[in-house]
Design a protein around this motif. Sequence first.
Motif, mmCIF file in Angstrom:
data_model
loop_
_atom_site.group_PDB
_atom_site.id
_atom_site.type_symbol
_atom_site.label_atom_id
_atom_site.label_comp_id
_atom_site.label_asym_id
_atom_site.label_seq_id
_atom_site.Cartn_x
_atom_site.Cartn_y
_atom_site.Cartn_z
ATOM 1 N N HIS A 257 0.817 -1.219 0.000
ATOM 2 C CA HIS A 257 0.000 0.000 0.000
ATOM 3 C C HIS A 257 0.845 1.261 0.000
ATOM 4 O O HIS A 257 0.447 2.284 -0.520
ATOM 5 C CB HIS A 257 -1.001 -0.008 1.166
ATOM 6 C CG HIS A 257 -0.348 0.079 2.513
ATOM 7 N ND1 HIS A 257 0.033 -1.050 3.210
ATOM 8 C CD2 HIS A 257 0.007 1.143 3.274
ATOM 9 C CE1 HIS A 257 0.598 -0.662 4.361
ATOM 10 N NE2 HIS A 257 0.591 0.654 4.407
ATOM 11 N N GLU A 258 2.040 1.167 0.576
ATOM 12 C CA GLU A 258 2.938 2.331 0.538
ATOM 13 C C GLU A 258 3.355 2.642 -0.889
ATOM 14 O O GLU A 258 3.333 3.787 -1.340
ATOM 15 C CB GLU A 258 4.206 2.058 1.356
ATOM 16 C CG GLU A 258 3.977 1.934 2.847
ATOM 17 C CD GLU A 258 5.221 1.396 3.568
ATOM 18 O OE1 GLU A 258 5.106 1.172 4.767
ATOM 19 O OE2 GLU A 258 6.263 1.185 2.900
ATOM 20 N N VAL A 259 3.741 1.577 -1.608
ATOM 21 C CA VAL A 259 4.203 1.771 -2.974
ATOM 22 C C VAL A 259 3.059 2.251 -3.848
ATOM 23 O O VAL A 259 3.211 3.142 -4.675
ATOM 24 C CB VAL A 259 4.808 0.458 -3.519
ATOM 25 C CG1 VAL A 259 5.126 0.573 -4.996
ATOM 26 C CG2 VAL A 259 6.045 0.094 -2.727
ATOM 27 N N GLN A 260 1.886 1.669 -3.598
ATOM 28 C CA GLN A 260 0.731 1.987 -4.421
ATOM 29 C C GLN A 260 0.407 3.474 -4.392
ATOM 30 O O GLN A 260 0.037 4.056 -5.400
ATOM 31 C CB GLN A 260 -0.463 1.187 -3.900
ATOM 32 C CG GLN A 260 -1.649 1.212 -4.813
ATOM 33 C CD GLN A 260 -2.747 0.312 -4.302
ATOM 34 O OE1 GLN A 260 -2.831 0.029 -3.106
ATOM 35 N NE2 GLN A 260 -3.585 -0.147 -5.207
ATOM 36 N N ASP A 264 5.629 9.012 -6.941
ATOM 37 C CA ASP A 264 6.526 8.683 -8.058
ATOM 38 C C ASP A 264 6.024 7.478 -8.839
ATOM 39 O O ASP A 264 6.173 7.401 -10.057
ATOM 40 C CB ASP A 264 7.943 8.387 -7.539
ATOM 41 C CG ASP A 264 8.625 9.645 -7.057
ATOM 42 O OD1 ASP A 264 8.086 10.737 -7.372
ATOM 43 O OD2 ASP A 264 9.665 9.539 -6.382
ATOM 44 N N VAL A 265 5.456 6.524 -8.116
ATOM 45 C CA VAL A 265 4.947 5.322 -8.777
ATOM 46 C C VAL A 265 3.779 5.701 -9.675
ATOM 47 O O VAL A 265 3.675 5.270 -10.822
ATOM 48 C CB VAL A 265 4.513 4.276 -7.730
ATOM 49 C CG1 VAL A 265 3.872 3.077 -8.405
ATOM 50 C CG2 VAL A 265 5.691 3.869 -6.882
ATOM 51 N N ILE A 266 2.914 6.528 -9.121
ATOM 52 C CA ILE A 266 1.741 6.924 -9.897
ATOM 53 C C ILE A 266 2.163 7.684 -11.141
ATOM 54 O O ILE A 266 1.671 7.444 -12.245
ATOM 55 C CB ILE A 266 0.788 7.760 -9.015
ATOM 56 C CG1 ILE A 266 0.250 6.856 -7.896
ATOM 57 C CG2 ILE A 266 -0.362 8.310 -9.842
ATOM 58 C CD1 ILE A 266 -0.473 7.593 -6.812
ATOM 59 N N VAL A 275 -1.239 14.975 -9.220
ATOM 60 C CA VAL A 275 -1.012 13.717 -8.528
ATOM 61 C C VAL A 275 -2.240 13.291 -7.723
ATOM 62 O O VAL A 275 -2.665 12.147 -7.761
ATOM 63 C CB VAL A 275 0.234 13.806 -7.624
ATOM 64 C CG1 VAL A 275 0.364 12.544 -6.786
ATOM 65 C CG2 VAL A 275 1.464 14.011 -8.470
ATOM 66 N N ALA A 276 -2.845 14.258 -7.058
ATOM 67 C CA ALA A 276 -3.970 13.902 -6.197
ATOM 68 C C ALA A 276 -5.118 13.328 -7.014
ATOM 69 O O ALA A 276 -5.691 12.287 -6.670
ATOM 70 C CB ALA A 276 -4.436 15.136 -5.428
ATOM 71 N N ALA A 277 -5.387 13.950 -8.151
ATOM 72 C CA ALA A 277 -6.490 13.489 -8.983
ATOM 73 C C ALA A 277 -6.176 12.110 -9.560
ATOM 74 O O ALA A 277 -7.024 11.220 -9.581
ATOM 75 C CB ALA A 277 -6.738 14.486 -10.113
ATOM 76 N N LEU A 278 -4.929 11.966 -10.012
ATOM 77 C CA LEU A 278 -4.535 10.686 -10.596
ATOM 78 C C LEU A 278 -4.580 9.575 -9.568
ATOM 79 O O LEU A 278 -4.989 8.449 -9.863
ATOM 80 C CB LEU A 278 -3.128 10.799 -11.189
ATOM 81 C CG LEU A 278 -3.040 11.588 -12.495
ATOM 82 C CD1 LEU A 278 -1.581 11.804 -12.866
ATOM 83 C CD2 LEU A 278 -3.764 10.864 -13.613
ATOM 84 N N LYS A 280 -6.478 9.358 -7.073
ATOM 85 C CA LYS A 280 -7.876 9.005 -6.856
ATOM 86 C C LYS A 280 -8.343 8.055 -7.964
ATOM 87 O O LYS A 280 -8.937 7.007 -7.712
ATOM 88 C CB LYS A 280 -8.710 10.302 -6.878
ATOM 89 C CG LYS A 280 -10.081 10.172 -6.272
ATOM 90 C CD LYS A 280 -10.639 11.576 -5.928
ATOM 91 C CE LYS A 280 -12.126 11.486 -5.626
ATOM 92 N NZ LYS A 280 -12.940 11.668 -6.840
ATOM 93 N N LYS A 281 -7.997 8.433 -9.208
ATOM 94 C CA LYS A 281 -8.385 7.651 -10.368
ATOM 95 C C LYS A 281 -7.773 6.240 -10.286
ATOM 96 O O LYS A 281 -8.445 5.237 -10.527
ATOM 97 C CB LYS A 281 -7.843 8.373 -11.614
ATOM 98 C CG LYS A 281 -8.586 8.054 -12.899
ATOM 99 C CD LYS A 281 -8.085 9.018 -13.972
ATOM 100 C CE LYS A 281 -8.140 8.400 -15.348
ATOM 101 N NZ LYS A 281 -7.409 9.194 -16.329
ATOM 102 N N PHE A 282 -6.519 6.206 -9.913
ATOM 103 C CA PHE A 282 -5.775 4.953 -9.843
ATOM 104 C C PHE A 282 -6.419 4.010 -8.845
ATOM 105 O O PHE A 282 -6.642 2.833 -9.113
ATOM 106 C CB PHE A 282 -4.330 5.282 -9.445
ATOM 107 C CG PHE A 282 -3.417 4.094 -9.403
ATOM 108 C CD1 PHE A 282 -3.029 3.465 -10.587
ATOM 109 C CD2 PHE A 282 -2.921 3.621 -8.198
ATOM 110 C CE1 PHE A 282 -2.176 2.380 -10.549
ATOM 111 C CE2 PHE A 282 -2.076 2.542 -8.158
ATOM 112 C CZ PHE A 282 -1.698 1.925 -9.340
ATOM 113 N N LYS A 283 -6.769 4.557 -7.691
ATOM 114 C CA LYS A 283 -7.374 3.720 -6.644
ATOM 115 C C LYS A 283 -8.739 3.218 -7.057
ATOM 116 O O LYS A 283 -9.112 2.078 -6.799
ATOM 117 C CB LYS A 283 -7.492 4.512 -5.345
ATOM 118 C CG LYS A 283 -6.209 4.467 -4.545
ATOM 119 C CD LYS A 283 -6.362 5.185 -3.223
ATOM 120 C CE LYS A 283 -5.105 5.041 -2.389
ATOM 121 N NZ LYS A 283 -5.093 5.997 -1.280
#
Lengths: 286, 347
Positions: A257-260, A264-266, A275-278, A280-283
Amino acid sequence: MQMSQVSEQEVSPTLHTEGREILGVQGLSLAFGGVKALSHVSFSVKEGSITSVIGPNGAGKTSLFNSISGFYTPNEGTVKFLGQTMNNVPAPDRAELGMARTFQNIALFKGMTVLDNIKLGRHAHMKTNPLDALLYFGRARREEAELRKEVEEKIIDFLEIDHIRNQSVAALSYGLQKRVELARALAMKPKILLLDEPVAGMNREETEDMARFILDVKEEWGVTVLMVEHDMGLVMDLSDHVVCINFGQVITEGLPHEVQSHPDVISAYLGSGDVAALRKKFKEGK
Amino acid sequence: MRIGTVKESYIADAALFDTKVQRGWMFALLAGLLLLPFFTGQYASYLVCLVLINIVSTAGLNILTGFTGLVSLGQAAFMGVGAYTVALMEIKLGTPFLLNLLVAGGLAAVIGIVVGLPSLRVKGLYLAIATIAASVILHFVFANWTSVTGGVSGLSMPPASLFGFEFIQPDQVYWIIMPITVIMLFGAANLFRTRIGRAFIAIRDRDISAEVLGIRLLRYKLLSFAISSFYAGVAGGLWAYFFRVVTPESFPLTMSIFFLAAIIVGGMGSILGSVLGAVFMTMVPEVLKMMVGVLSPIWPDAVAVMSPVRIIVFGGLIIIFLIFEPDGLAEIWRNIRRFFHLWPFKT
């Protein structure tokens, strides 16, 4: 039977030995001419864990695997396996020491049956010499019989491939081929299993089967697993430790969950942006 | 239809001939081989011996090319090494023929290993060319090392003997050639039930991933060359006992191509294919010759006119077989078997 004894003595007490390093990659660099496939990659794999390497296409994951298994000779850095430096150890010897791997683009031997492919995995641990083999008497006969029994009772049963044991691998579906490849790797008496995209191209059911097998391999057989995988659901569910690489470098590593949620990973996966929007989208997406 | 092949142990399941019917046929074949010389004339024995010698060498080449995937055009030259070894040992030392044949195989194996050294780096056609080079060198040695090989006139040798009995006529030499062929074929079949045979096939199919599975490529490629050349050396030794004259021209490059053709026609990577291929390549020209012979009373010019046609027909047959069954005669045989196993149902 033999396998279980060996693994119980040497590897199985997962809980006690967890935390000890079984495979260590230190400052590994690999270049093909001007292309730097890996630069100063370091991480370590704990005994009895499932460690995943993730990263976008072309990040260097397979190059990393190839360097670990002895396919490529890295330009710099070392691979340590069971405390031993592997730099000058050729690939077949690494296999004998207990390093088994599967390949991204399935490397089964098309001219053999499923059973023979699996038996082949045990090659390095057998002693039959050419004379024994020509006569098929004494040692050759005994070794083959023992191997057959073990393959049948431990591996084929475990991976549920008894219905295809006498078929040629060329005739099998992709999912089954991947499973046979895992079977062959298990026949190698592995201490660490390197899986290169074990569920790529599989449907949901096959993925779930494979996930179950990987967990069982870790828990029942006590084999450490290092895998490269793009299926984030699988990586997040199975892994004890995740390493993310991009452009040949380790971006971050840690618990799933840390990496997720690491920015930088995102950005490595989705490109930079908000980053924040992405995130959210990623999750939501996964 | 074949039913009820229940096995109670893994050893039984891994047997070479796993059904009673198969074992029955096998015993019938062996009995046939034992009785053959009592019912045939010298010419037929001659042909059978020639076929058996070719089977040994073809099986050897199939281990190297069909199973390990290393193309070689040196098989005839390795046979030459065996033949010269046997001839020299028989002339100079007079040692027992079994020992001579073993030494012939061993020496051919050693030379095979040397010739096989480039195989770690080169594959396919490139390796074929490298082995041609080796066979040319060996041919040169046979022709020019006059003090040992007798130069172009070659060596004439005494027949094999056992307790004072001399194997001179084809139906006598048969008793040396046939058992050795049978033993060597069983050896070849056994090889592919063990880790060594599996390693060979793995090298053929994907040599790089074979290495990651713990197979030492150089060692196994050279081992394949050694075993294949051993077979060639023994075949050459048998050939020497059969003809009892060994010259450099006995083992030309075309003979290597003959063996390559035999494994392709018979079936690459199949022991049965080696047998069928060698039988086909040796016997079909003979059968065609006989057919021409049958015509000659009716048509006096038949031999003169039909001889070239015979060769064309032979070539045509090879092409037709390859087009209709690229996996060779062994696959045709398997299809026939499958048909009978499933009959009255269709495959």
